[in-house]
Every structure is written in C-alpha cells, then in structure tokens.
Write an enzyme that holds these catalytic residues in place. Structure first.
Site, mmCIF file in Angstrom:
data_model
loop_
_atom_site.group_PDB
_atom_site.id
_atom_site.type_symbol
_atom_site.label_atom_id
_atom_site.label_comp_id
_atom_site.label_asym_id
_atom_site.label_seq_id
_atom_site.Cartn_x
_atom_site.Cartn_y
_atom_site.Cartn_z
ATOM 1 C CD GLU A 1 37.537 -27.602 38.696
ATOM 2 O OE1 GLU A 1 36.965 -26.486 38.611
ATOM 3 O OE2 GLU A 1 37.376 -28.362 39.660
ATOM 4 C CG HIS B 1 33.820 -26.491 40.670
ATOM 5 N ND1 HIS B 1 35.130 -26.087 40.622
ATOM 6 C CD2 HIS B 1 33.350 -26.040 41.867
ATOM 7 C CE1 HIS B 1 35.439 -25.424 41.715
ATOM 8 N NE2 HIS B 1 34.383 -25.384 42.489
#
Length: 525
Positions: free
Chosen positions: A260, A278
């Site tokens: 990420e 997220h």
C-alpha cells in the site's frame, strides 16, 4: 513537564487533552525522516497515525522518548522490537475503530452479495441491466470468521443478527465466548469447507501470513466470497486472482493489500472484485475516538505511570498505578540487590508474591525485578526490554503467588538460580509504602536500602563486629546503620552495613582479609 510531538494529523481535541493533563505538545505533521530524527530527541512522547515511520534509525536519536502512541490498531509503521530494546513503550488504540471496521466488513459483504458497485457503474453509464446482476441472499448462508477477537466478534454478532450461520476459527476463542456470540468454533479446514462467505479479522503475524494461499483456497466451497478488511498479506493475491479466474471463488472484497498504497494491482478492473483504499477505520467517529484515546493513554503513562493497550509491556491501570508504586520501588531494590550479589551466569529467576502482594497485578512488578536484576550486569536495561533480554539469554522467569500471609502481611521474594548456587532476597513494606529487606539468602535480617551499602557473609564468631567497625573507622568511613542476621548461634551470619560514602576496592580487600569474613561486596542503589 513531559513534552509530546504529534507528527500525523489528529483531532484538535487530542491537543487539548494533552495540555489539560499538564503536558507540553507540538504539532508538526508531514515531517521527512531526517527532519523527525533531528528533533525527536526533545520529546518524551510521540503520537502518530500511519504516515510516520518510527524506524530503528529514528529511535536511535530518541534519547528522551518514553512512549509511542499509535492512534489506530496497526503498528506496522513502528519498529516495535527496536522500541522495546530502547525501553520505549508502544501503545495502540485497538478498540476506538472496532465498530467502524466491523461495519465496513459487513458493508463489503452486502456489496459483494448484491454486486452493488458494478450495478452502480452500469446504471450511471445509462444502461439498465436488471437481468445481468443476479446476487445472493445473506440469510441462511454460512459466514466463516477467521479471527474472532474484538472486530471479528462484532462482525459475528452482526451476522447472527442477519440470520446467518457463523463459524469461527480462532485458537484464542474460548467456548464460553463462542457461546456468548452465538458462533460455532471450528478448525480452519472445516471453516474453508463450509463457508459461503469468509471474512478475515486477524493481525498479520508469522502464523497468519498467507493464511489463504492457493492450497487453502482450493479447499474452499465452490462459489465462496471472500472479504478482507484486516491486513494485506493474509491472502496470497496471485492465488486469489487464479481462483477468481477459474470461477472457484465467486467474488472478493478487499480493503487492504500486501503493498500500500496500491496504485496498480492485477485484481483492479475485475468486476468480481470490490476494492476500497483501506477505509476500515475511516469514519468521523472512529478518527475522533482513536485520537482521544491515544492522547489519554499517553498522558496517563507520562503523568501517572498507568499503561493501557501497550504492545511491549504489561498493562497498569490508572487504579492500579498508585497501589503498585511502593511495590515498584521494593521490586527494583530486591532485583538490584540480587543482581549485585550474583557473580555467575543466571539460569532462572523466580519471584514469589505472598499476602497482599499476591493480590496485585504482578506482571509489571516482575518486569521491574528483572530490570533491577540485570542492570548491574549490562547497560540500557529497563522494565520494557528486561523480559525480552531474559528470553534471549535463556533465563527462565517464573512467578508464584500465595495469598495466605506468613510472617508479614505482604512479601516479595526474589530467588536467583545461577550456574553454581541459588541466592534469594525478600522484602516487605512498612507502613504500606516503606520498602524493607527482611531476608537475605534465608537469613532473617531487617534493613532499609540506602545508596551505599556493604554486604558481608561471615562466620558467627566473637570479635567480628569490633574488627569490622575499627577497619571502617580507620579508613574514615562513617557507619550509618548496622544490621545483623544469622541462622543459629555460631552458624552462617550476614552483616548489612549502610555507610555514608563509597569504599573502593582497596578497603574492600582489607575487609575481605578480616578473620571470619567469607564474602564482602559493596552495593550501590
């Protein structure tokens, strides 16, 4: 006044809490690593979210840092072992965003079941593909929950309310808790075989990493749908893509990814896959909750010693902290005493708690005993890293508790097993808050610990006390207190002498040469 740095964006209310509790606080967000390293030495506390990376390099410059507070549950951006080695407490806020994250998982499951994102995009494009999107009901389906802790338990509770059958895999889930939640505790293979939907709510550890790999996915029910709002790395993403392409997995909803931010990904563009960036903890309520909680926890620790939601040391509640404070002083004195009279390698340590001491939260006390024990042997030992050092050195640590009081209403005894023998020292509290030694190597003795002390093991023979007093007097060393103990007349005896200044090896050598002296050791506290 303790000083705290907030290096990521937190609610303004967090700043107010720090100041209301009597702490100085600076807000400096968006710092580059070199910029953070240059100033971190000024601060006692560091409050972060996910942007700041608390690396070993940063911690090496954090000479005054006592606590790192992560507003949120994940601490992937904190080098916890390095923090532990430096005695820095690492806290998180595991409950502030629990409901938000659980609700996101439920929302993802609904969206997956009814293909809402794809249907939404189609309708916005001016199409009316009513027959194209054929979903499935959640009612009566089997939901497999991998990890049934705080968040997983909330998801299970919501799913039971939707009339789903919930099966859970979690080695730490007790039968009583499973019954309370209305779920069936199963092994992982059983869950994979039975579940229509699988949702993951476990931390990323060596045991859980890649828990859904190609082998595990092959054991799942054909047409299974998978939701991950926990941690990237729990699912082998290449294996998931292969299972989706083969039609074995009907769909997946992912809020987290192995890397990420995920700007490119082989699963992007697949209509069977729902992706969010997220967002599990991204609600106004959750952001406010975790910011307030981390400010309160850090303030409590820096101002009162209370430890809540720490990942690398035992918790001490605000209620327990004042009760433990005098015991902490006693525990450190006992540990330090035992460490200074121990001259060979330590194999095991046992801490015994008797009477009122046995009713306390003893884990912090044990950590402080270990800190005191190891400090004479090595540098940079503290109550955070002492248990880790013992584990690394294969020193077995154990506790025993006896709630029935003996000669004293409260007693703490430290027993150290070395390569050659076993040594012990015990202490109590007089007046509820004044530490006293009451036993050394099974010899009864009553003494207050002072900065400079002389410990002597001797034969119980006439004339010894006079010779010792004369030797100290001739050297200009003033005796403050003199404590004696023996097991029986003429048997082993101990002298513990409090003196007003350090003595040095020359005087110690003279004392060791006196008749009847078996061993002499200078102690400092």
């Amino acid at each position: 006044m303790p000083k705290v740095l907030i290096s990521d964006s937190l609610s303004p209310r967090a700043v107010e809490i720090f100041r209301e509790r009597g702490l100085e606080v600076d807000v400096k967000t968006g710092l580059k690593p070199d910029e953070l390293k240059a100033i971190i030495g000024e601060y006692d506390g560091l409050a972060i979210r996910s942007a700041t990376k608390v690396t070993k390099d940063i911690l090496s410059a954090a000479t005054n840092l006592k606590v790192v507070g992560r507003a949120g549950i994940g601490v992937d951006n904190v080098d916890v072992p390095a923090a532990t080695a430096r005695g820095v407490v690492v806290m998180n806020t595991p409950f502030g965003n629990s409901i938000t994250t659980a609700e996101h998982a439920i929302a993802m499951m609904f969206a997956l079941a009814r293909e809402i994102p794809a249907a939404n995009a189609s309708t916005h494009a001016g199409k009316w593909e009513k027959n194209r999107f054929m979903g499935v009901e959640l009612y009566g389906k089997v939901l497999g929950v991998i990890g049934c802790g705080n968040i997983g338990g909330i998801v299970a509770d919501r799913a039971v309310g939707l009339k789903m059958k919930v099966v859970a895999f979690d080695p730490f889930l007790s039968p009583e808790r499973a019954q309370e939640l209305g779920v069936e505790k199963v092994e992982l293979e059983d869950l994979l075989r039975r579940a229509d939907f699988i949702t993951l709510h476990t931390p990323l550890t060596e045991q859980t990493k890649n828990i859904l790999d190609a082998k595990a996915l092959a054991k799942t029910k054909p047409g299974v749908r998978i939701i991950n709002c926990a941690r990237g790395g729990l699912i082998v993403e290449e294996a998931l893509k292969a299972a989706l392409d083969a039609g074995h997995v009907a769909g997946a909803a992912l809020d987290v990814f192995a890397v990420e931010p995920a700007k490119e990904h082989p699963l992007f563009g697949n209509e069977k896959v729902i992706c969010t960036p997220h967002l599990g903890a991204s609600t106004t309520e959750a952001q406010e909750n975790v910011a307030l909680q981390v400010a309160e926890q850090m303030s409590d620790y820096l101002m009162t010693g209370a430890v809540v939601n720490a990942l690398n040391m035992p918790s001490v509640s605000a209620e327990d902290a004042p009760k433990l404070r005098p015991y902490m002083k006693l525990a450190e004195q006992l540990g330090s005493f035992a460490g200074q009279i121990t001259e060979t390698g330590i194999k095991a340590v046992t801490i015994e708690y008797e009477g009122q001491a046995a009713e306390l939260n003893t884990r912090p006390l044990t950590a402080i005993v270990l800190k005191g024990l190891l400090s004479p042997l090595m540098e940079s030992v503290n109550m955070v890293n002492a248990p880790v050092i013992c584990k690394e050195r294969d020193i077995k640590v154990s506790e025993t508790k006896r709630e029935l009081a003996g000669d004293y209403q409260t007693l703490v005894r430290v027993i150290v097993q070395t390569e050659q023998r076993t040594r012990s020292v015990a202490g109590t509290l007089f007046g509820g808050d004044k530490p006293r030694l009451v036993e050394i190597e099974e010899v009864p003795i009553e003494a207050e610990v002072t900065p400079n002390m002389l410990f002597i093991r001797n034969e119980d023979k006439p004339g010894f006390i006079g010779k010792l007093g004369t030797t100290l007097g001739d050297a200009g060393v003033n005796i403050a207190t003199f404590h004696l103990g023996r097991t029986a007349p003429g048997a082993n005896a101990i002298a513990l002498v409090s003196v007003d200044q350090a003595m040095g090896e020359g005087l110690l050598g003279t004392i060791r040469g006196l008749p009847s002296v078996v061993r002499a050791k200078e102690l400092s506290f």
